[in-house]
Design an enzyme around this catalytic site. Sequence first.
Site, PDB file in Angstrom:
ATOM      1  N   CYS A  65       0.830  -1.209   0.000  1.00 20.22           N
ATOM      2  CA  CYS A  65       0.000   0.000   0.000  1.00 20.22           C
ATOM      3  C   CYS A  65       0.865   1.261   0.000  1.00 20.22           C
ATOM      4  CB  CYS A  65      -0.910  -0.035   1.225  1.00 20.22           C
ATOM      5  SG  CYS A  65      -1.802   1.484   1.567  1.00 20.22           S
ATOM      6  N   CYS A  68       0.122   3.757   2.755  1.00 23.41           N
ATOM      7  CA  CYS A  68       0.613   3.230   4.035  1.00 23.41           C
ATOM      8  C   CYS A  68       2.104   3.511   4.187  1.00 23.41           C
ATOM      9  CB  CYS A  68       0.379   1.720   4.126  1.00 23.41           C
ATOM     10  SG  CYS A  68      -1.353   1.216   4.085  1.00 23.41           S
TER      11      CYS A  68
END
Length: 140
Positions: A65, A68
């Site tokens: 991600c 993230c």
Amino acid sequence: MILSCPHCQAKNRVKSERFNDDPSCGSCGQPLLAGRPVALTQANFADVLAASRRPVVVDFWAAWCAPCRGFAPVFEQTAAGHPEWLFAKVDTDANPQLSQQLSIRSIPTLAVFRDGGVVDRISGALPAAQFEQWLAAALR
């Protein structure tokens, strides 16, 4: 409970009654619960929440991600500035049952736990100032 050291990744056994005594890593001697986020898993998540007298701020994330990964430095810097809270990370790919149990549907998801329950949660990577504001509101 077993905690991974956020400094050297060594596994450490911490008795729940000693959790709030600022335990140190048996390998590197660094504090296990201050200054850097601790990795939580399905195996230790409930125990950590139950044992902590401090609010627990959790970042649910995954390695693939991009938001993230972009938010990770903000989370670590905030953790370093707030030793009064316990910061933790949960890899949602490695802990799918925990993610499902907590209804994590998008990542990153940030959640604040106090006394074992969710106080507040938000999805999406936040800039540092907005993250601080959200934490202040959630931990009033």
